[in-house]
Design a protein around this motif. Sequence first.
Motif, PDB file in Angstrom:
ATOM      1  N   ASP A 395       0.731  -1.196  -0.077  1.00 58.75           N
ATOM      2  CA  ASP A 395       0.022   0.004   0.197  1.00 58.75           C
ATOM      3  C   ASP A 395       0.863   1.254  -0.127  1.00 58.75           C
ATOM      4  O   ASP A 395       0.431   2.210  -0.282  1.00 58.75           O
ATOM      5  CB  ASP A 395      -0.923  -0.045   1.176  1.00 58.75           C
ATOM      6  N   TYR A 396       2.166   1.006   0.412  1.00 58.79           N
ATOM      7  CA  TYR A 396       3.082   2.225   0.415  1.00 58.79           C
ATOM      8  C   TYR A 396       4.104   2.211  -0.789  1.00 58.79           C
ATOM      9  O   TYR A 396       5.278   2.839  -0.596  1.00 58.79           O
ATOM     10  CB  TYR A 396       3.860   2.263   1.775  1.00 58.79           C
ATOM     11  N   VAL A 397       3.589   1.632  -1.758  1.00 57.94           N
ATOM     12  CA  VAL A 397       4.736   1.635  -2.946  1.00 57.94           C
ATOM     13  C   VAL A 397       4.890   3.090  -3.602  1.00 57.94           C
ATOM     14  O   VAL A 397       5.974   3.350  -4.203  1.00 57.94           O
ATOM     15  CB  VAL A 397       3.879   0.590  -4.033  1.00 57.94           C
ATOM     16  N   GLY A 398       3.788   3.825  -3.413  1.00 57.56           N
ATOM     17  CA  GLY A 398       3.805   5.524  -4.063  1.00 57.56           C
ATOM     18  C   GLY A 398       4.677   6.186  -3.122  1.00 57.56           C
ATOM     19  O   GLY A 398       5.196   7.124  -3.764  1.00 57.56           O
ATOM     20  N   LEU A 399       5.348   5.581  -1.985  1.00 60.95           N
ATOM     21  CA  LEU A 399       5.992   6.543  -1.192  1.00 60.95           C
ATOM     22  C   LEU A 399       7.568   5.938  -1.367  1.00 60.95           C
ATOM     23  O   LEU A 399       8.623   6.318  -0.786  1.00 60.95           O
ATOM     24  CB  LEU A 399       5.761   6.386   0.137  1.00 60.95           C
ATOM     25  N   GLU A 400       7.658   5.416  -2.697  1.00 57.99           N
ATOM     26  CA  GLU A 400       9.157   4.823  -3.065  1.00 57.99           C
ATOM     27  C   GLU A 400      10.044   6.044  -2.735  1.00 57.99           C
ATOM     28  O   GLU A 400      11.454   6.075  -2.488  1.00 57.99           O
ATOM     29  CB  GLU A 400       9.032   4.032  -4.225  1.00 57.99           C
TER      30      GLU A 400
END
Length: 465
Positions: A395-400
């Motif tokens: 769910d936090y892939v966009g915070l890479e």
Amino acid sequence: MAGRGPTAPTAAEAELLLLQRQALAEEEAAKAKRELLTRFLQEKLSREEQSSRWGLHKVRTLWRSAQRKTKDQELRQDIEILSQTFTRVMDCKDGAIEALVTELKEAEEQQNRALRSHLHLTDQLLHLQRCRLGYLEQGFNAQVGALKAEFEAERRAMLEQQDWESCCLQDMALATEQDHARNEHEALLNFQSARDDIKNKCWQDQQYSRLQLVARLEGLWDQIQTARRSYAQATEKKKVEFEELKRKCEKTSCEIDAQAKKLQKLQDMVTTTRGQIVAQLQESEEQTQRIRDDREHALQKLQKLRAQISQAGATAHTRLVTLTCQCSATLKVLQQVVEKAQRILRLAEMCRRLETEEEKVLPFYPSSLAEWEQQKARRVLEETASEPLARAMQDYVGLERFWQRFNKAKLEEKGLERARAALADRNQELRRLLQQYLAGATVNQKVPRDPHPLLTTKQKSHPQK
């Protein structure tokens, strides 16, 4: 040879004394130099410390003023936001309260309107009932008036007939007197002897008949008055009175029978009227009872409506309290989120100010992994995770990108911490060397065999280099 013996030691002693004096002078000069150097270094150190203190004080003052200004602006913005939020919340609450007050007023108006309409209908029904009773009373009064008028007419007719009969009797009496006078004149001529007897007899008969007629007239008048008063008192006794009048007055039996028939008709009409009045009273009582039942039913409905309104008000109040608590909790959570977001924005602004030109141009550093390693990492990320932590991480892939910059900042922080530790160690080393130098400068030169500490440290530092 004997003379040179005592002088030679003197010259050597003088030379030794001279050398000692020179050494003492050199030592005093060196000691004075060291003292001057120590004082110079101490003064220089004190000046540097004072200047550093003044500079640090100025820097702290400027930093505090800048922080005060920033904090003042932030507090002003927070106060403005809080005031706007409070104003908006108060407007919302005022609007809700006004809406509730408007609904309450409308409900009260509807209740009052329903009550007014019910009272108006009740008044109309009462007015109709009163009008109906008034019309019935007017009809009854009209019938009673008609009966009274008919009774008065019959009474007047009876009185007129009585007067006519009395006139007829008087005429008959006058005619009888005239006949008697003629007969008496004739009898006076023929029967003078029996005149007095016949005259007396006729006079007695006249007086007796007159007395009978007067008594009869008085009895008839008393009976008529008694009948009129009895009729006013009770209509049921009229039949008996008329029967008594019939027995007493045989000549007026036909008239009494007619009067009895009329009285029977009047009694029937009175009975019919009483029955109608009783029926009307029963009907009015039934209508009144129905109206009372309707009124009680309406009152029960009104009480139910009031109970429902009060229950709805209590439910609305409870919902309003719950909504207020939820709004306050939401506002607190939103305030915390806003504060967190503002803190993040402030930190981002501070980080943006601290970015270098290279970081401004290239904010994300290139990956140090090889191409096959990056492909492997992508495949691993594309696979469906079985563990809860791995599923949560997807769910936090966009915070890479954020984690890249965060890791870069952490690496730079660690590097700066290490550099700071190295500088602190270097500073401690320099302080230790300075203390050794100052301590070595004050050491007595009577022990020249000990190596100078500065030289030893330099000798130790050369192999390191």
